[in-house]
Design a protein around this motif. Structure first.
Motif, PDB file in Angstrom:
ATOM      1  N   TYR A  57     -23.392  -2.974 -24.225  1.00 49.48           N
ATOM      2  CA  TYR A  57     -24.851  -3.762 -23.329  1.00 49.48           C
ATOM      3  C   TYR A  57     -25.877  -3.037 -22.933  1.00 49.48           C
ATOM      4  N   VAL A  58     -25.395  -1.648 -22.961  1.00 52.00           N
ATOM      5  CA  VAL A  58     -26.775  -0.741 -22.521  1.00 52.00           C
ATOM      6  C   VAL A  58     -27.004   0.277 -23.461  1.00 52.00           C
ATOM      7  N   ASP A  59     -28.294   1.065 -23.156  1.00 48.50           N
ATOM      8  CA  ASP A  59     -28.970   1.868 -24.010  1.00 48.50           C
ATOM      9  C   ASP A  59     -28.649   3.296 -23.532  1.00 48.50           C
ATOM     10  N   ILE A  60     -28.663   3.209 -22.254  1.00 52.74           N
ATOM     11  CA  ILE A  60     -28.488   4.710 -21.567  1.00 52.74           C
ATOM     12  C   ILE A  60     -27.237   4.925 -20.514  1.00 52.74           C
ATOM     13  N   ILE A  61     -26.476   5.738 -20.701  1.00 50.49           N
ATOM     14  CA  ILE A  61     -25.485   5.785 -19.632  1.00 50.49           C
ATOM     15  C   ILE A  61     -25.628   7.207 -18.837  1.00 50.49           C
ATOM     16  N   GLU A  62     -25.924   6.774 -17.651  1.00 51.70           N
ATOM     17  CA  GLU A  62     -26.403   7.769 -16.624  1.00 51.70           C
ATOM     18  C   GLU A  62     -25.070   8.438 -15.686  1.00 51.70           C
ATOM     19  N   LEU A  63     -24.887   9.606 -15.745  1.00 54.63           N
ATOM     20  CA  LEU A  63     -23.947  10.063 -14.785  1.00 54.63           C
ATOM     21  C   LEU A  63     -24.470  10.486 -13.634  1.00 54.63           C
ATOM     22  N   GLY A  64     -24.024   9.467 -12.469  1.00 53.06           N
ATOM     23  CA  GLY A  64     -24.895   9.595 -11.301  1.00 53.06           C
ATOM     24  C   GLY A  64     -24.562  11.049 -10.649  1.00 53.06           C
ATOM     25  N   THR A  65     -25.415  11.615  -9.711  1.00 51.03           N
ATOM     26  CA  THR A  65     -25.582  12.779  -8.998  1.00 51.03           C
ATOM     27  C   THR A  65     -24.065  13.217  -8.518  1.00 51.03           C
ATOM     28  N   PRO A  66     -23.416  12.052  -7.612  1.00 48.54           N
ATOM     29  CA  PRO A  66     -22.363  12.328  -6.891  1.00 48.54           C
ATOM     30  C   PRO A  66     -21.102  12.683  -8.062  1.00 48.54           C
ATOM     31  N   LEU A  67     -21.078  11.939  -9.405  1.00 50.87           N
ATOM     32  CA  LEU A  67     -20.301  12.202 -10.333  1.00 50.87           C
ATOM     33  C   LEU A  67     -20.301  13.556 -10.989  1.00 50.87           C
ATOM     34  N   VAL A  68     -21.613  13.866 -11.239  1.00 46.90           N
ATOM     35  CA  VAL A  68     -21.804  15.279 -11.689  1.00 46.90           C
ATOM     36  C   VAL A  68     -21.376  16.511 -10.601  1.00 46.90           C
ATOM     37  N   LYS A  69     -21.563  16.271  -9.554  1.00 44.13           N
ATOM     38  CA  LYS A  69     -21.307  17.119  -8.441  1.00 44.13           C
ATOM     39  C   LYS A  69     -20.009  17.236  -8.322  1.00 44.13           C
ATOM     40  N   ASN A  70     -19.233  16.165  -8.428  1.00 39.68           N
ATOM     41  CA  ASN A  70     -17.567  16.119  -8.180  1.00 39.68           C
ATOM     42  C   ASN A  70     -16.951  16.537  -9.458  1.00 39.68           C
ATOM     43  N   ALA A  71     -17.238  16.231 -10.755  1.00 36.57           N
ATOM     44  CA  ALA A  71     -16.600  16.418 -11.718  1.00 36.57           C
ATOM     45  C   ALA A  71     -17.067  17.409 -12.738  1.00 36.57           C
ATOM     46  N   GLY A  72     -18.289  17.898 -12.321  1.00 38.64           N
ATOM     47  CA  GLY A  72     -19.046  18.962 -13.237  1.00 38.64           C
ATOM     48  C   GLY A  72     -19.703  18.405 -14.572  1.00 38.64           C
TER      49      GLY A  72
END
Length: 207
Positions: free
Chosen positions: A25-40
């Motif tokens: 249903y979506v066009d863009i999937i965003e990895l939020g800043t907390p996710l990138v900081k936590n998971a790399g």
């Protein structure tokens, strides 16, 4: 108008589960800043591998070393990454240079910028893919917060823009009417009992 899922979760497992439910249903999937900081940045690679047909957005909110951080995001598989609008022009220009090198795009996030419309024009001239008129979760929690302020600034800027700041089903039409190119929805999808149904309803509302 494109629909962007903002995944403000903390683990790759949760991100893969959430994106798997709503990707259609979506066009863009965003990895939020907390996710990138936590998971790399490995999380960026994993999400792109799981959804190769989607635009993957790494919300790094880069403030310095623009070319270096943008290059790392693009190397990991991101199609778009963010630099803060309050960063120096040289930082934004560096990230945009990396974007050109990789054939990817840089989004300038205007969170914390006082005159968002004016800054939007400046960073678009630098080569930003689009700008994000953004009110963070802390700002949204304050008394008197009004999404309409972002929409008005977006209209005034007259450049390609996205809106992130508590967009939900009951405001998605207003976002579309503002001329936004992208509507960013986080909790309006992931905090619901049925994220897939919430994403489908949002898609139907703008189709």
């Amino acid at each position: 108008m494109k629909l962007q899922l903002a995944m403000d979760v903390l683990t790759l497992k949760d991100a893969l589960e959430l994106s798997g439910k709503v990707a259609e249903y979506v066009d863009i999937i965003e990895l939020g800043t907390p996710l990138v900081k936590n998971a790399g940045l490995a999380a960026v690679t994993a999400i792109k591998a799981a959804h190769p047909d989607k635009i993957v957005f790494a919300d790094l909110k880069t403030m310095d070393t623009g070319e270096l951080e943008a290059g790392a995001a693009f190397e990991a598989g991101a199609d778009l990454m963010t630099v803060l609008g309050v960063a120096d022009d040289s930082t934004i220009a560096g990230a945009i240079k990396a974007g050109k090198d990789y054939g990817r795009g840089v989004v300038v996030d205007l969170i914390g910028v006082d005159d968002k419309a004016a800054r939007a024009k400046e960073v678009t001239d630098l080569g930003a893919e689009f700008v994000e008129f953004h009110a963070g979760l802390d700002e949204q929690a304050q008394d008197g917060y009004d999404l309409g302020t972002l929409l008005t600034a977006g209209k005034k800027a007259g450049v390609p823009f996205s809106v992130a700041g508590g967009v939900e089903l009951d405001t998605i039409k207003d976002v579309q009417a503002s001329g936004a190119d992208v509507a960013v929805i986080g909790s309006g999808i992931y905090s619901t009992d049925d994220p897939a149904e919430a994403a489908r309803a949002l898609r139907d509302a703008i189709s």
